[in-house]
Design an enzyme around this catalytic site. Structure first.
Site, PDB file in Angstrom:
ATOM      1  N   LYS A  13       0.831  -1.221   0.000  1.00 56.03           N
ATOM      2  CA  LYS A  13       0.000   0.000   0.000  1.00 56.03           C
ATOM      3  C   LYS A  13       0.859   1.261   0.000  1.00 56.03           C
ATOM      4  CE  LYS A  13      -2.179  -0.243   3.934  1.00 56.03           C
ATOM      5  NZ  LYS A  13      -1.801  -1.467   4.583  1.00 56.03           N
ATOM      6  N   ARG A  88      -9.437   2.066   8.812  1.00 56.14           N
ATOM      7  CA  ARG A  88      -9.176   0.647   9.011  1.00 56.14           C
ATOM      8  C   ARG A  88     -10.297  -0.033   9.768  1.00 56.14           C
ATOM      9  NH1 ARG A  88      -3.279   1.117   8.847  1.00 56.14           N
ATOM     10  NH2 ARG A  88      -2.154  -0.756   9.392  1.00 56.14           N
ATOM     11  N   ARG A 127      12.186  -8.499   6.626  1.00 55.67           N
ATOM     12  CA  ARG A 127      12.724  -7.124   6.545  1.00 55.67           C
ATOM     13  C   ARG A 127      13.687  -6.838   7.702  1.00 55.67           C
ATOM     14  NH1 ARG A 127       7.688  -3.262   4.876  1.00 55.67           N
ATOM     15  NH2 ARG A 127       7.320  -3.275   7.107  1.00 55.67           N
ATOM     16  N   ARG A 160      12.252  -4.661  12.835  1.00 52.58           N
ATOM     17  CA  ARG A 160      11.265  -3.798  13.487  1.00 52.58           C
ATOM     18  C   ARG A 160      10.350  -4.679  14.321  1.00 52.58           C
ATOM     19  NH1 ARG A 160       8.152  -0.119   9.198  1.00 52.58           N
ATOM     20  NH2 ARG A 160       6.375  -1.263   9.988  1.00 52.58           N
ATOM     21  N   ARG A 171      -1.289  -8.887  13.300  1.00 49.06           N
ATOM     22  CA  ARG A 171      -1.753  -7.741  12.503  1.00 49.06           C
ATOM     23  C   ARG A 171      -2.679  -8.218  11.376  1.00 49.06           C
ATOM     24  NH1 ARG A 171       3.641  -4.866  10.748  1.00 49.06           N
ATOM     25  NH2 ARG A 171       2.318  -3.260   9.856  1.00 49.06           N
TER      26      ARG A 171
END
Ligand code: AMP
Length: 215
Positions: A13, A88, A127, A160, A171
């Site tokens: 996104k 959201r 990541r 992270r 999530r």
């Protein structure tokens, strides 16, 4: 053009919103980026948001609604925009709807990026970033020359907190839970356009431009 981009965390996104803003001159409104920056700067909103952001939970609706409403009430409010990560929840959609009505702004479309959960886990949990120079890596798609070490400055790379696999799965669960009601509302307004979010960035971008009839 006024559009909302909806998709699971890691669906691209942010990347697509940035491209849309560059190519079509839209204001890119990314609540995740704004909240992370507020946390980094330790602003009052950032302090409130911090525990939610780092554990991958949604920040309370009131806080994020107020942040968005504030931006749209300013004299330099965005006329054309791409919303990235907001609304959201149904409560956020209702608040945003009201803000837009007050400002006499109509939405043109709601683009939903479809990406399977396992692909999301693969993308996000790989990541890494450098806490010193902020360079970013991915253990599969963009590995550093030496595992765990920044190519640019030699610092140890970190993950992270909200990219850890357990947090990513949480999530995703939250995303799916909230999305059902959220999308029903936009489906009723005939605004929803679904786009396959797996594939090269330019291909996904072209599909978004096509379904929103932006040329
Ligand atoms: P994102 O980068 O969009 O995945 O957002 C990162 C984090 O910021 C999320 O996990 C939430 O904690 C918070 N966040 C971003 N946008 C919202 C929103 N619209 N409502 C609640 N929390 C949000």
């Amino acid at each position: 053009m006024r559009l909302i981009l909806i998709g699971p965390p890691g669906s691209g996104k942010g990347t697509q919103a940035k491209l849309l803003s560059q190519k079509f001159g839209l204001c890119h409104f990314g609540t995740g980026d704004i909240l992370r920056e507020a946390v980094r700067l330790s602003t009052p909103a950032g302090k409130q948001a911090q525990p939610y952001v780092s554990s991958g939970q949604l920040v309370p609706d009131d806080l994020v609604n107020e942040m968005v409403a504030d931006r749209f009430r300013r004299d330099d409010r965005p006329e054309n925009f791409v919303m990235d990560g907001y609304p959201r929840t149904l409560a956020q959609a209702a608040s945003f709807d009201q803000v837009l009505r007050q400002q006499f702004l109509d939405l043109n479309c709601v683009v939903v990026l479809l990406v399977p959960d396992e692909e999301i886990v693969r993308r996000l949990s790989g990541r890494r970033f450098c806490p010193k120079c902020q360079a970013t890596y991915h253990i599969l798609f963009k590995p550093p020359k030496t595992a765990g070490i920044c190519d640019e400055c030699g610092s140890a790379l970190v993950q992270r907190e909200d990219d850890k696999e357990g947090t990513v799965r949480k999530r995703l669960q939250i995303y799916h839970q909230n999305n059902v009601d959220l999308l029903t509302q936009y489906h009723n307004q005939k605004l929803v356009r679904e786009v396959d979010g797996v594939g090269p960035i330019e291909v996904v971008f072209a599909k978004i431009a096509e379904v929103c009839k932006m040329h």
